[in-house]
Motif scaffolding. Structure first.
Motif, mmCIF file in Angstrom:
data_model
loop_
_atom_site.group_PDB
_atom_site.id
_atom_site.type_symbol
_atom_site.label_atom_id
_atom_site.label_comp_id
_atom_site.label_asym_id
_atom_site.label_seq_id
_atom_site.Cartn_x
_atom_site.Cartn_y
_atom_site.Cartn_z
ATOM 1 N N PHE A 166 0.840 -1.275 -0.212
ATOM 2 C CA PHE A 166 0.241 -0.003 0.152
ATOM 3 C C PHE A 166 0.750 1.235 -0.037
ATOM 4 C CE2 PHE A 166 -3.230 -3.152 1.151
ATOM 5 C CZ PHE A 166 -4.188 -2.449 0.634
ATOM 6 N N GLY A 167 2.123 1.197 -0.127
ATOM 7 C CA GLY A 167 3.063 2.223 -0.302
ATOM 8 C C GLY A 167 3.237 2.873 0.893
ATOM 9 N N LEU A 168 3.262 2.199 2.055
ATOM 10 C CA LEU A 168 3.324 2.644 3.511
ATOM 11 C C LEU A 168 4.515 2.712 4.002
ATOM 12 C CD1 LEU A 168 -0.179 1.465 4.851
ATOM 13 C CD2 LEU A 168 0.199 3.729 4.530
ATOM 14 N N ALA A 169 5.760 1.940 3.166
ATOM 15 C CA ALA A 169 6.759 1.563 3.749
ATOM 16 C C ALA A 169 7.779 3.011 4.398
ATOM 17 C CB ALA A 169 7.700 0.873 2.864
ATOM 18 N N PRO A 170 7.645 4.034 3.551
ATOM 19 C CA PRO A 170 8.257 5.258 4.376
ATOM 20 C C PRO A 170 7.402 5.677 5.490
ATOM 21 C CG PRO A 170 7.474 5.678 1.753
ATOM 22 C CD PRO A 170 7.158 4.304 2.394
#
Lengths: 250, 207, 221
Positions: free
Chosen positions: B120-124
């Motif tokens: 979900f593109g939450l890694a950062p």
């Protein structure tokens, strides 16, 4: 359409019982009051004020009896989800609260000539006072929700929690009372009772119970009719051209 | 093969009948989209499917066994993402997800968590407390719950609400993978999910 | 078990990162107790006589103050639904919430109570009994309070309703809690009172989570 739309059987049954219970209530209360006020002896210690007992003691019995019934009805409502049980619980709580209040007021009136003060932290009276608060909490919770079914369910859980606690509270208040008043002789109901006193006492208790049955039936009927009315109104609203089945809650 | 179905379902909210006589069927690998106007009962139906509430009438079955027979087992097999994101403002994104995995009885697994964050593109944002997230980022965190612990049945209520185009594409991809692996999903939505083939259940129509 | 420990760990972490919540409750406890000498006068004998009662009653109220938020925030942000949807028994998770509540409010209340007893001139013999009684009584307060917090979820006036539901049920804890300390001060055995407090706790441990779980299921239905 709606599950309260046709509880016709209950209404018929209620209508059949009501005249009888009302008749019993009127007769036994009239006879009970006659014996209580005129045809029973005054107490040699308490004098005429002993007559308050004929209201006070049956009221205390009713307070406990109705709370127990409330818990039993609540258990039925929770386990079998019977809608009539919800209605009955909601209908009986204020009646029980009224009997509890009657018990407290008569206790206080009796206390004034006996103890010279309107309130004494007597173990019995204190327990009844706590019971009164339990009733108030139940009534308040039942009416605190926008959705009456939700209120009935929450109040049912509270009633069951309450009935588990009633004996504990009674025990703890007795415990507390003996710690602080070791030589207390403030007993409202004498242990050995004269038969002339027992008769009005029992008559009043029967009268109160019959009155409770009548008023309960009346209150349930009123509530059924009120819900029927709401359902009719809602169905009328739903037939209007607005979205067919709209809205989460009322 | 898993199979989720309901027949003759009626739902009551308060004193209103939201819908009645509703049937649905979801086979393994299939998606059911719930469509209909506001108040037609999409959310209510999802809550019935999650066994949060009981239907007024009718039965809901999982592989022909009524879910009411063993609600614990039913809860173990489903993911529910409702309107609220359940993201604690004080906990970081990773902590929120770890808690929800543990709540479902899944032991913490850093690899799975990293994959869910990445999907979900939450890694950062992993170590950012919830209170710093935008609405869309909170929504993505809520959806990332789907991947931190496995469950065959996904019940999603307006999952695309507040998501940007990129996140919507990611969600569609993840749903596709879930279905391809034999999973089931019921999604209430107003906007097309971009998944191509799916069965739609229309609510709020006189039946 | 994973879910149970996760609930406790998360609530402790939340309390640790936002200590203001617990601190407010403790501040209320201390402040409310300090008000009494202004109300009844500073005579040490009078204060010593009523010290236990003041500490216990105020502890009940402080506990009540913190209970309103026990499930309220969970319900508002949607966590409650997910807790109810956990495959773990809801009763167990509710018990976890109660444990965390006690650790973050009951335990701090116990910790400051000797200080307040000092301010109120409690007899030296009463301290040990006070700590023991609070240790046995405050978990029961958390357990019973959780029922009320669950039942009032979604009501129009939850905060005002909670005391009405919960305080009458707190009376037995108050009675035995105070009696234990007064017995110690009078040089009488405290054991019966403490046993009764323990009995209440033993009753509340299995029963209260059942009632609370039932309330929470209703609240999320």
């Amino acid at each position: 359409m709606h599950r309260f739309a046709n509880p016709a059987r209950f209404l018929r049954l209620g209508a059949a019982i009501m005249p009888w219970s009302t008749g019993v209530a009127v007769l036994s209360l009239a006879a009970g009051l006659y014996f209580a006020l005129f045809a029973s002896p005054a107490d040699y210690q308490q004098g005429e004020s002993v007559r308050i007992m004929y209201v006070h003691v049956p009221a205390a019995w009713m307070a406990l009896f109705i709370y127990t019934s409330l818990a039993a009805t609540s258990a039925i409502a929770l386990v079998w989800k019977h809608p009539l049980a919800d209605l009955a619980a909601k209908a009986m709580a204020p009646v029980g609260a009224a009997f509890t209040a009657l018990c407290l007021v008569t206790g206080s009136l009796w206390g004034q000539p006996m103890w010279g003060t309107w309130w004494v932290w007597d173990a019995r009276l204190t327990s009844v006072l706590v019971l009164f608060f339990l009733y108030l909490g139940h009534i308040a919770l039942n009416n605190a929700f926008d959705d009456p079914t939700r209120g009935a369910r929450a109040a049912a859980v509270l009633a069951i929690v309450g009935v588990v606690n009633v004996p504990i509270i009674k025990f703890s208040v007795d415990w507390w009372n003996t710690l602080h008043q070791p030589a207390s002789i403030t007993r409202l109901a004498a242990p050995a009772i004269d038969p002339a006193m027992l008769r009005p006492l029992l008559l009043m208790a029967i009268g109160f119970t019959a009155y409770f049955v009548s008023i309960l039936l009346l209150r349930i009927r009123t509530e059924i009719l009120a819900r029927k009315l709401r359902t009719l109104r809602y169905m009328q609203g739903a037939e209007a051209p607005a979205p067919a089945v709209a809205g989460e809650r009322i | 093969m898993n199979d989720f179905a309901g027949s003759g379902i009626a739902c009551r909210r308060g004193e209103r009948l939201v819908f009645a006589n509703l049937d649905f069927h979801i086979a393994a690998g299939r998606l059911l989209t719930l469509v209909g106007p506001n108040g037609s009962g999409k959310s209510s139906l999802l809550r019935l499917m999650a066994a949060l509430a009981e239907p007024e009438a009718g039965v809901i079955t999982w592989s022909a066994t009524p879910i009411a027979d063993d609600p614990d087992a039913h809860r173990a097999r489903l993911h529910y993402v409702g309107h609220l994101d359940a993201v604690k403002p004080i906990l970081t994104v990773a902590e929120n997800l770890r808690f929800h995995a543990a709540l479902r009885g899944t032991a913490p697994d850093d690899g799975r968590l990293a994959a869910a964050l990445d999907a979900f593109g939450l890694a950062p944002l992993a170590d950012l407390p919830g209170r710093f997230l935008s609405q869309g980022q909170r929504r993505r965190t809520a959806l990332a719950r789907l991947l931190v612990s496995p469950a065959p049945l996904w019940l999603l209520d307006e999952p695309t609400l507040g998501l940007d185009a990129d996140a919507q594409t990611r969600l569609a991809e993840i749903l596709k993978r879930h279905l391809a692996a034999g999973g089931l999903a019921a999604v209430a939505t107003h906007s097309p999910l971009g998944l191509g083939e799916s069965t739609a259940l229309e609510l709020g129509r006189p039946r | 078990m994973t879910a149970f420990t996760a609930v406790i760990a998360r609530d402790l972490r939340l309390a640790w990162r936002a200590p203001a919540d617990s601190a407010t409750v403790i501040a209320f406890f201390v402040l409310a107790v300090v008000l009494f000498p202004f109300g009844v006068g500073p005579e040490p004998q009078i204060l010593a006589r009523i010290a236990v009662g003041i500490i216990w009653v105020t502890a009940l109220l402080a506990c009540l103050l913190s209970l309103e938020r026990l499930f309220q925030l969970e319900a508002e942000d949607g966590s409650l639904e997910l807790i109810v949807l956990s495959p773990a028994p809801l009763e167990l998770l509710v018990f976890g919430k109660c444990v965390a509540h006690w650790l973050t409010t009951g335990l701090p209340l116990i910790a400051v109570s000797p200080l307040l007893a000092l301010l109120l001139n409690l007899h030296v013999d009463g301290y040990a009994a006070l700590l023991l009684a609070l240790a046995l009584g405050t978990p029961t307060l958390s357990l019973i309070g959780a029922i009320g917090a669950g039942l009032t979820l979604g009501t129009r006036r939850g905060g005002a309703l909670l005391p009405l539901l919960v305080l009458p049920l707190y009376i037995p804890v108050l009675i035995f809690g105070v009696a234990a300390v007064e017995a110690a001060v009078a040089g009488l055995p405290t054991r019966p009172h403490l046993l009764l407090l323990g009995g209440l706790l033993a009753l509340g441990l299995p029963l209260a989570p059942i009632a609370t779980a039932s309330a929470l299921r209703q609240a999320t239905a």
